[in-house]
Design a protein around this motif. Sequence first.
Motif, PDB file in Angstrom:
ATOM      1  N   LEU A 140      18.986  -2.733  -5.738  1.00 41.52           N
ATOM      2  CA  LEU A 140      17.528  -2.660  -5.715  1.00 41.52           C
ATOM      3  C   LEU A 140      17.128  -1.286  -5.197  1.00 41.52           C
ATOM      4  N   VAL A 141      16.253  -0.597  -5.917  1.00 44.30           N
ATOM      5  CA  VAL A 141      15.849   0.750  -5.535  1.00 44.30           C
ATOM      6  C   VAL A 141      14.331   0.791  -5.397  1.00 44.30           C
ATOM      7  N   LEU A 142      13.866   1.157  -4.201  1.00 46.99           N
ATOM      8  CA  LEU A 142      12.448   1.335  -3.937  1.00 46.99           C
ATOM      9  C   LEU A 142      12.270   2.712  -3.314  1.00 46.99           C
ATOM     10  N   GLY A 143      11.866   3.665  -4.116  1.00 47.13           N
ATOM     11  CA  GLY A 143      11.768   5.029  -3.615  1.00 47.13           C
ATOM     12  C   GLY A 143      13.129   5.520  -3.152  1.00 47.13           C
ATOM     13  N   ALA A 157      17.413   7.574   1.635  1.00 48.25           N
ATOM     14  CA  ALA A 157      17.556   9.008   1.354  1.00 48.25           C
ATOM     15  C   ALA A 157      19.034   9.422   1.378  1.00 48.25           C
ATOM     16  N   GLY A 158      19.886   8.554   0.841  1.00 47.11           N
ATOM     17  CA  GLY A 158      21.306   8.858   0.752  1.00 47.11           C
ATOM     18  C   GLY A 158      22.112   8.562   1.996  1.00 47.11           C
ATOM     19  N   ARG A 159      21.454   8.167   3.081  1.00 43.85           N
ATOM     20  CA  ARG A 159      22.162   7.892   4.343  1.00 43.85           C
ATOM     21  C   ARG A 159      22.247   6.382   4.552  1.00 43.85           C
ATOM     22  N   ALA A 175      12.689  -7.071  -0.645  1.00 38.78           N
ATOM     23  CA  ALA A 175      12.807  -6.115  -1.755  1.00 38.78           C
ATOM     24  C   ALA A 175      12.751  -6.823  -3.100  1.00 38.78           C
ATOM     25  N   LEU A 176      13.366  -7.990  -3.166  1.00 39.83           N
ATOM     26  CA  LEU A 176      13.330  -8.768  -4.403  1.00 39.83           C
ATOM     27  C   LEU A 176      11.918  -9.270  -4.715  1.00 39.83           C
ATOM     28  N   ASN A 177      11.097  -9.328  -3.695  1.00 42.10           N
ATOM     29  CA  ASN A 177       9.699  -9.726  -3.857  1.00 42.10           C
ATOM     30  C   ASN A 177       8.768  -8.555  -3.538  1.00 42.10           C
ATOM     31  N   HIS A 224       4.840  -3.549   5.337  1.00 40.11           N
ATOM     32  CA  HIS A 224       3.414  -3.636   5.621  1.00 40.11           C
ATOM     33  C   HIS A 224       3.039  -5.067   6.010  1.00 40.11           C
ATOM     34  N   THR A 225       2.417  -5.207   7.167  1.00 41.24           N
ATOM     35  CA  THR A 225       1.956  -6.517   7.626  1.00 41.24           C
ATOM     36  C   THR A 225       0.558  -6.785   7.099  1.00 41.24           C
ATOM     37  N   VAL A 226       0.376  -7.949   6.507  1.00 37.20           N
ATOM     38  CA  VAL A 226      -0.951  -8.386   6.066  1.00 37.20           C
ATOM     39  C   VAL A 226      -1.392  -9.435   7.070  1.00 37.20           C
ATOM     40  N   ARG A 227      -2.285  -9.043   7.955  1.00 35.42           N
ATOM     41  CA  ARG A 227      -2.650  -9.868   9.100  1.00 35.42           C
ATOM     42  C   ARG A 227      -3.078 -11.264   8.666  1.00 35.42           C
ATOM     43  N   GLY A 228      -2.465 -12.270   9.307  1.00 34.45           N
ATOM     44  CA  GLY A 228      -2.824 -13.654   9.043  1.00 34.45           C
ATOM     45  C   GLY A 228      -2.219 -14.223   7.769  1.00 34.45           C
ATOM     46  N   VAL A 229      -1.492 -13.388   7.008  1.00 34.98           N
ATOM     47  CA  VAL A 229      -0.918 -13.848   5.742  1.00 34.98           C
ATOM     48  C   VAL A 229       0.602 -13.729   5.748  1.00 34.98           C
ATOM     49  N   GLY A 230       1.106 -12.523   6.012  1.00 32.09           N
ATOM     50  CA  GLY A 230       2.554 -12.325   5.989  1.00 32.09           C
ATOM     51  C   GLY A 230       2.909 -10.853   5.960  1.00 32.09           C
ATOM     52  N   VAL A 231       3.991 -10.535   5.271  1.00 30.87           N
ATOM     53  CA  VAL A 231       4.492  -9.164   5.210  1.00 30.87           C
ATOM     54  C   VAL A 231       4.946  -8.868   3.788  1.00 30.87           C
ATOM     55  N   LYS A 232       4.864  -7.605   3.395  1.00 37.77           N
ATOM     56  CA  LYS A 232       5.372  -7.225   2.081  1.00 37.77           C
ATOM     57  C   LYS A 232       6.091  -5.890   2.180  1.00 37.77           C
ATOM     58  N   LEU A 233       7.090  -5.733   1.346  1.00 38.99           N
ATOM     59  CA  LEU A 233       7.817  -4.484   1.247  1.00 38.99           C
ATOM     60  C   LEU A 233       7.231  -3.688   0.096  1.00 38.99           C
ATOM     61  N   VAL A 234       6.743  -2.493   0.402  1.00 41.00           N
ATOM     62  CA  VAL A 234       6.040  -1.668  -0.578  1.00 41.00           C
ATOM     63  C   VAL A 234       6.905  -0.481  -0.955  1.00 41.00           C
ATOM     64  N   SER A 235       7.009  -0.201  -2.226  1.00 42.21           N
ATOM     65  CA  SER A 235       7.725   0.982  -2.691  1.00 42.21           C
ATOM     66  C   SER A 235       6.810   2.185  -2.549  1.00 42.21           C
ATOM     67  N   PRO A 236       7.191   3.182  -1.710  1.00 42.39           N
ATOM     68  CA  PRO A 236       6.329   4.346  -1.506  1.00 42.39           C
ATOM     69  C   PRO A 236       6.040   5.069  -2.816  1.00 42.39           C
TER      70      PRO A 236
END
Length: 237
Positions: A140-143, A157-159, A175-177, A224-236
């Motif tokens: 899985l690749v996100l940025g 970043a390769g590390r 990441a899958l979501n 990124h935390t979405v207050r009162g809902v949950g969290v999501k992983l965002v691709s920059p």
Amino acid sequence: MTSVLVVEDDPAIRASLIELLAGHQMVVRSSPDGFGALREVAQWQPDAVVLDLGLPDLDGADALKMIRGLSQVPVLVATARDDDAEIIKLLNAGADDYLVKPFSGGQLLARLTAVLRRCAGPARTLAAGGGAPGMHHEPLVLGELRIDPLARTVHLAGREIGLTRREFDLLSFLALNADRVVSKRQLLAEVWRQTYVDEQTVDVHLSCLRRKLGERAARPRFLHTVRGVGVKLVSPR
């Protein structure tokens, strides 16, 4: 064959656990104390550990922390302690499940099998439409973030970033979501495979992930935390 280390100071209980597990085609070793358990984990490298807390040389909670310093082997805590705060503390410290004595042989086998199943495969994901989870094998690749479910490695970043097994599963699931908000209850159900664990467990692991990804909750890059809902992983972008 599955190898299991039984850490139990009571000779009668230890013998019954060994008989139960060996009778189900598992290779079993045992230790009556914490330091012996640490030696077995380091040298034998079992597939799972059944850990009592009332040990003669180390408190089981301390033994758990030391085991986690050596290995990410799945640990099923089996003890008479049933305090809710104690359970949460141990799960946050790295226990994979918790079983309160007295328990049946069938219950122990079911919990142990579930722990081994959760820990054996790559990360799970929600199927389209919120159905049953499926398995994912491709990287899985996100940025600049690259997650390899089969090698169970993460590179930024390769590390390579060193993650615990639970941190890896959590990051992989998010990441899958990617770009979808996932609730903490979903994370507990799909990553921990438990719904009775306190949501603070998720917060602790998210905090560790943020630190290792080089970000802060106030200035997120990936998580990124979405207050009162949950969290999501965002691709920059």
